[in-house]
Write an enzyme that holds these catalytic residues in place. Structure first.
Site, PDB file in Angstrom:
ATOM      1  CD  GLN A  21      -2.896  -1.145   2.334  1.00 31.39           C
ATOM      2  OE1 GLN A  21      -2.610  -1.829   3.307  1.00 31.39           O
ATOM      3  NE2 GLN A  21      -3.998  -0.413   2.297  1.00 31.39           N
ATOM      4  CG  HIS A 115      -0.905  -6.086   5.381  1.00 28.48           C
ATOM      5  ND1 HIS A 115      -0.904  -5.408   6.579  1.00 28.48           N
ATOM      6  CD2 HIS A 115      -2.074  -5.731   4.779  1.00 28.48           C
ATOM      7  CE1 HIS A 115      -1.995  -4.668   6.687  1.00 28.48           C
ATOM      8  NE2 HIS A 115      -2.732  -4.849   5.604  1.00 28.48           N
ATOM      9  CG  ASN A 159      -3.233  -7.437   8.090  1.00 27.17           C
ATOM     10  OD1 ASN A 159      -3.249  -6.851   9.173  1.00 27.17           O
ATOM     11  ND2 ASN A 159      -4.054  -7.116   7.099  1.00 27.17           N
ATOM     12  CD  GLU A 160      -7.896  -6.821   8.444  1.00 32.37           C
ATOM     13  OE1 GLU A 160      -8.244  -6.915   7.257  1.00 32.37           O
ATOM     14  OE2 GLU A 160      -8.212  -5.870   9.181  1.00 32.37           O
TER      15      GLU A 160
HETATM   16  C1  BGC Z   1      -6.338  -3.779   6.198  1.00 34.29           C
HETATM   17  C2  BGC Z   1      -5.647  -2.594   5.566  1.00 34.29           C
HETATM   18  C3  BGC Z   1      -6.703  -1.673   4.947  1.00 34.29           C
HETATM   19  C4  BGC Z   1      -7.586  -1.189   6.073  1.00 34.29           C
HETATM   20  C5  BGC Z   1      -8.625  -0.144   5.679  1.00 34.29           C
HETATM   21  C6  BGC Z   1      -7.602  -3.459   6.934  1.00 34.29           C
HETATM   22  O1  BGC Z   1      -8.549  -4.412   6.600  1.00 34.29           O
HETATM   23  O2  BGC Z   1      -5.441  -4.515   6.984  1.00 34.29           O
HETATM   24  O3  BGC Z   1      -4.714  -3.052   4.625  1.00 34.29           O
HETATM   25  O4  BGC Z   1      -6.137  -0.632   4.235  1.00 34.29           O
HETATM   26  O5  BGC Z   1      -8.260  -2.278   6.633  1.00 34.29           O
HETATM   27  O6  BGC Z   1      -9.620  -0.651   4.875  1.00 34.29           O
END
Ligand code: BGC
Length: 424
Positions: A21, A115, A159-160
């Site tokens: 990003q 990520h 991540n997530e």
């Molecule tokens: C993610 C980010 C994303 C942010 C805002 C999260 O789900 O980890 O990469 O930019 O939310 O939407």
């Protein structure tokens, strides 16, 4: 009477980014490829992003000057291993320089190993639908820790990890659903085109975000386990955990069963896995709430303020998610992401004000929260939505790449510096 809450010494105050990003030109990643297809799921390509790849030095210095004592960023697998089995020493050195810069400015680095983006070769080899991916990811985690673990403060493996399970809903959230099937048709066509490009069938096309089947979840959780094991083999002293997208799931009267079913699929399976894996912490990432009635998820309440992402501006969500994650796992909590997409910085400041009050309330009740990371340090590439959505506490003019700290950034930095927060 106004008084203050003092955070414990060593509480980590940071902002978060993800390599793809912000860095720019992540050309060996699956996402870069997908951004450039004829029919792309991405509104626009990431391009140079905000050129954090070259500008990390000044960026890290700026974050330190604002008052933060930590920085969460990701080490990009697609750069470190751009071809299967080829490890780029130059890229390892790049990330070592980032870690050294954090050290120089007194920021504890929290490093994310995955990520959303993956090396493109991984997707040709079956991606997050292939059991081998878990092993490959474990090897990658071990490599990073061997090479630079002595400079890393905290590791987030994936991540997530639960976001693929939520992806259909998220597409709808982004305004890509509800149009008589047109968007769905487009998504199907774009996915088919992408699968062909990677040389796999559509069933075996498994970039992270599209790995939505139950067996893919096993691969993802297994990858987390392998990565944790590998990190611990190299650096047993460094805390390792996973981060989850946790919306505050609230039930209206009669909506409890539906809410609980949804919560089981989207959150509990992952929270239980973190506990069972013996993780050192749970990473809470919260943006909003979702409400449920007896028939399913309810629309945003009439008159509620909406963020750029189309969901409710509801900073209070953080209190519910911290409490739920802590209770369900028994683990210490890092708020690894929290923030709002808005063009109005005054709304962002208010969002953070309420969110920090939530953190304080949880901590006063004895919950072990160890750090808070705002999403995001900078306005950046918001995946499918491109550059339109702005989450940063620092704005970026992408023609000059000039950074401009927003009022919310100064404010949050001051709270971090003071390590205190006013309470009623
Ligand atoms: C993610 C980010 C994303 C942010 C805002 C999260 O789900 O980890 O990469 O930019 O939310 O939407």
């Amino acid at each position: 009477m106004n008084t203050v809450f003092s955070f414990p010494e060593g509480f980590l105050w940071g902002t978060a980014t993800a390599a793809h990003q912000v860095e720019g030109n992540n050309v060996n990643s699956d996402t870069w490829v997908m951004e450039h297809l004829n029919h792309s799921l991405y509104l626009e390509p990431s391009g140079d992003a905000i050129d954090h790849y070259h500008r990390f030095g000044e960026d890290i210095r700026l974050l330190a000057e604002l008052g933060f004592n930590s920085y969460r960023f990701s080490i990009e697998w697609a750069r470190v291993e751009p071809e299967r089995d080829f490890i780029s020493q130059a890229m390892l050195d790049h990330y070592k320089r980032m870690l050294e810069t954090c050290q120089e400015y007194g920021l504890t680095p929290m490093v994310t190993l995955h990520h959303f983006t993956s090396p493109r070769w991984l997707i040709c080899d079956g991606g997050w639908g292939s059991l081998e991916t878990a092993e490959r990811f474990g090897d990658y985690a071990g490599l990073v820790m061997r090479e630079m673990g002595d400079m890393i403060g905290v590791v987030c493996t994936i991540n997530e990890a639960n976001i693929p399970s939520m992806v259909k809903m998220i597409w709808q959230r982004m305004g890509m659903g509800d149009d008589g099937g047109e968007r769905e048709e487009f998504n199907h066509m774009a996915t088919a085109e992408a699968a062909e490009f990677f040389g796999v069938s559509i069933e075996h096309f498994k970039p992270f975000m599209l790995s939505t089947e139950d067996q893919d979840r096993e691969v993802i959780l297994n990858a987390h386990r392998q990565a944790t094991f590998a990190c611990k083999m190299e650096r047993p002293d460094v805390p390792v955990g996973i981060t989850l997208a946790l919306s505050d799931l609230q039930a209206d009267e009669g909506g409890e069963t539906v809410r609980d079913e949804y919560r089981h699929e989207m959150q509990d399976i992952y929270l239980d896995a973190a506990r069972q894996n013996g993780d050192d912490f749970i990473g809470v990432q919260t943006y909003t709430r979702s409400r449920f009635g007896s028939q399913g998820m309810l629309p945003v309440p009439d008159g509620a303020a909406i963020t750029q992402m189309g969901y409710e501006n509801y900073p209070l969500a953080l209190e519910g998610t911290i409490r739920y994650a802590a209770e369900k796992t028994g683990l210490p909590v890092y708020v690894t992401e929290n923030g709002i997409g808005t063009s109005l910085d005054s709304d962002r400041l208010e969002y953070y004000r309420v969110a920090l009050q939530c953190v304080v309330d949880c901590m006063r009740d004895g919950i072990d929260v160890r750090g808070y990371y705002a999403w995001s340090a900078f306005d950046n590439y918001e995946w499918n939505s491109g550059y339109e959505k702005t989450f940063g506490i620092i704005g970026v003019d992408r023609t000059t790449q000039k950074r401009k700290v927003k009022t919310s950034g100064f404010w949050l930095g001051d709270v971090a510096k003071a390590n205190q927060y006013p309470i009623d």
